[in-house]
Design a protein around this motif. Sequence first.
Motif, PDB file in Angstrom:
ATOM      1  N   PHE A 274      30.234  44.524   8.297  1.00  7.02           N
ATOM      2  CA  PHE A 274      29.263  44.602   9.390  1.00  7.02           C
ATOM      3  C   PHE A 274      27.841  44.345   8.881  1.00  7.02           C
ATOM      4  N   MET A 275      26.956  43.995   9.825  1.00  6.98           N
ATOM      5  CA  MET A 275      25.522  43.862   9.493  1.00  6.98           C
ATOM      6  C   MET A 275      25.062  45.160   8.819  1.00  6.98           C
TER       7      MET A 275
ATOM      8  N   LYS B  45      25.965  43.109   2.198  1.00  4.54           N
ATOM      9  CA  LYS B  45      26.686  41.959   1.625  1.00  4.54           C
ATOM     10  C   LYS B  45      25.779  41.056   0.792  1.00  4.54           C
TER      11      LYS B  45
ATOM     12  N   ASP C  87      25.134  32.313   6.186  1.00  2.26           N
ATOM     13  CA  ASP C  87      23.998  32.242   7.117  1.00  2.26           C
ATOM     14  C   ASP C  87      22.849  31.396   6.544  1.00  2.26           C
TER      15      ASP C  87
ATOM     16  N   PHE D 288      20.707  31.586  18.111  1.00  2.00           N
ATOM     17  CA  PHE D 288      21.328  32.506  19.082  1.00  2.00           C
ATOM     18  C   PHE D 288      20.581  32.460  20.416  1.00  2.00           C
TER      19      PHE D 288
ATOM     20  N   PHE E 115      26.503  29.192  17.909  1.00  2.00           N
ATOM     21  CA  PHE E 115      26.350  29.711  16.540  1.00  2.00           C
ATOM     22  C   PHE E 115      27.710  29.870  15.875  1.00  2.00           C
ATOM     23  N   ARG E 116      28.683  30.411  16.628  1.00  2.00           N
ATOM     24  CA  ARG E 116      30.016  30.645  16.031  1.00  2.00           C
ATOM     25  C   ARG E 116      30.680  29.332  15.603  1.00  2.00           C
TER      26      ARG E 116
ATOM     27  N   GLY F 259      29.844  38.699  11.777  1.00  2.00           N
ATOM     28  CA  GLY F 259      30.770  38.286  12.828  1.00  2.00           C
ATOM     29  C   GLY F 259      31.735  37.192  12.375  1.00  2.00           C
TER      30      GLY F 259
END
Length: 172
Positions: free
Chosen positions: A11-12, A16, A35, A50, A58-59, A82
């Motif tokens: 998760f954000m 990471k 990213d 976004f 974006f995905r 995500g």
Amino acid sequence: MASKNIVLIGFMGTGKTSVGKILARKLNRLVIDADEVIEAKTRRKIGDIFEKEGEPYFRALEKETIGDISRKEGVVITTGGGAVLDPANLEALKKNGWIVALMAEPTTILRRVKRTLSRPLLKGENVLSRIEELLRKRKPLYEQSDFQCATDGRTAAQVAECILSLLEGKLS
Ligand code: S3P
């Protein structure tokens, strides 16, 4: 045999990017952040993509980028929170990588993301409940990793050590 990548998912606000940099330094590997590649390729910020084109756009970019990066060998790969939403991403990354998920409690995540305003999915009110809801949906996806590392109360350097011990003997 080619050396496998180390792929960080989570998760954000689970750290990471910071942990990935430390791991790469310790292992003398290159680190590639999905990213960052998207921002370099489009010459735009994730938040702007976004806002102006929407999440599905974006995905799609994220999927294309992860498809390319997953063909690398012997690198550390860090992904956006995500990236696990599309099963094709994990599938591609797993082919030549150990997948390590960084985990954190919602309150830890809130504390960490409060410092930056750059995350489009966490803008506005009720951030904690949004984190809780997104995390509820995504946790089973993060659990598809090969290894998991809890990050609450740990520094990025300690998390990197945790990962190195999980992967001991598995890296060539
Ligand atoms: C996202 C996480 C972000 C970034 C985008 C979407 C998500 O990356 O990819 O804002 O859906 O969780 P970080 O996990 O590095 O913040």
